[in-house]
Design an enzyme around this catalytic site. Structure first.
Site, PDB file in Angstrom:
ATOM      1  CB  CYS A   1      68.936  19.914  59.965  1.00  0.00           C
ATOM      2  SG  CYS A   1      68.736  18.286  58.835  1.00  0.00           S
TER       3      CYS A   1
ATOM      4  CB  CYS B   1      67.238  16.396  61.166  1.00  0.00           C
ATOM      5  SG  CYS B   1      68.625  16.526  60.321  1.00  0.00           S
ATOM      6  CG  ASP B   2      65.406  18.788  63.688  1.00  0.00           C
ATOM      7  OD1 ASP B   2      65.539  17.547  64.175  1.00  0.00           O
ATOM      8  OD2 ASP B   2      65.935  19.569  63.852  1.00  0.00           O
TER       9      ASP B   2
END
Ligand code: NAP
Length: 307
Positions: free
Chosen positions: A131, A134-135
């Protein structure tokens, strides 16, 4: 005993919950292991009708949940471990506890697919991610790699250029599955380097317990080499979350639910919604539409059965 249990809290599950709750069916929504589904790990959603400026994915899905709760939907944390759909009421084991329901809406979505290399698996969360949204922010001015040749890979690669100094996109074939617009956008991005016909053989470095690079192999020349990267993003598609229904509901060869028309499965009273059945469109708006269909079908089914 519930009128309807909805499995999944993404776009499909929340929309089903809004409709079922407004029909006074007091649905129970099982949140699942990825609360909010894929919207919760997205940034700006620009193609959901009604938001000309776009809306952040987590905000959109949270709004849907709140809207369902306004009409009396209940949410429970947990995942479905086992099901007995051989007769009604259907039985579901959620975190060790059995629940009964007259109808069931499966909106459990699809989860990220991994390459399956032991080194990749051991380094998940330590530089390996599925992701970018997300990261990605962890990789400011660092070199990262994205694996895949579809729209997801293009989207992730483009997104990562906001942070990373360089993004290498590795794909196993020369041809890309991605749509032309997404591919062109990635190709036009000077920070993205393409490595087609290339596969990943190993992710380094298990001894350091962090990603420091990968070993790559070009499938045409046979050349094998190491490349330094600190972030490794896998974007090679998804696997439908249908394990607890295996052997009971008709699934296709990849595990997606087979539709028996509308939102119906092969079991009367069990309906599908969203990515758990849809391998073609997989959009927030189509999942929402499917959730609506499933709830209306559940309502009509209960009415026809005299409930
Ligand atoms: P996808 O279209 O199925 O593409 C998966 C990619 O991963 C393919 O290029 C595939 O290679 C590769 N792959 C699969 N298994 C692999 C393995 N074991 N090793 C190496 N490579 C592997 O999946 P997706 O990109 O997640 O897209 C799914 C759907 O969502 C599509 O309909 C897409 O259009 C849609 N989507 C849309 C947007 C958007 O419009 N904003 C964004 C993301 C996704 P091969 O090509 O060789 O099979």
């Amino acid at each position: 005993m519930r009128n309807v249990i909805i499995i999944g809290s993404g776009c499909a599950g929340n929309t089903a919950a809004i409709y079922a709750a407004r029909a006074n069916l007091k649905p129970l929504v099982v949140i699942g292991h990825e609360p909010g589904g894929q919207l919760s790990i997205t940034t700006l959603v620009e193609n959901f009708p009604g938001f000309p400026e776009g809306i952040e994915g987590p905000e959109l899905v949270e709004n849907m949940k709140k809207q369902a709760e306004v009409f009396g939907a209940e949410y429970v944390h947990g995942t479905v471990e086992e099901t007995d759909l051989s007769k009604r009421p259907f039985r579901l084991k959620i975190d060790g506890e059995w629940h009964e329901t007259m109808t069931l809406i499966i909106a459990s979505g699809a989860s990220a697919r991994w390459l399956g290399l032991p080194s990749e698996q051991k380094l998940i969360g330590r530089g390996v991610s599925s992701c970018a949204t997300c990261d990605g922010a962890f990789y400011r001015e660092r070199k990262v790699m994205v694996i895949g040749g579809g729209d997801s890979a293009m989207e992730e690669a483009n997104f990562l250029t906001r942070f990373a100094s360089e993004v290498t996109l590795v794909h196993r074939r020369e041809q890309f599955r991605a749509s032309k617009i997404m591919l062109d956008r990635a190709r036009g991005n000077p920070k993205i380097k393409f490595l087609p016909s290339t596969v990943v053989e190993e992710v380094h470095d298990l001894a350091k317990n962090e990603v420091t690079g990968v070993r790559l192999r070009n499938l045409e020349s046979g050349k094998v080499w190491d490349q330094e990267v600190e972030g490794f993003f896998v974007a090679i598609g998804h696997i439908p979350n249908t394990k607890p229904f295996k052997g009971q509901i008709d699934l296709d060869h990849d595990g997606y639910i087979v539709s028996h028309g509308g939102a119906r499965t092969n079991i009367k009273g069990v309906f599908h919604a969203g990515d758990v059945q849809d391998r073609a469109y997989r959009q927030a708006i189509t999942a929402a539409g499917a959730g609506c269909m499933a709830a209306i079908e559940a309502e009509r089914f209960l009415e026809a059965e005299g409930h």
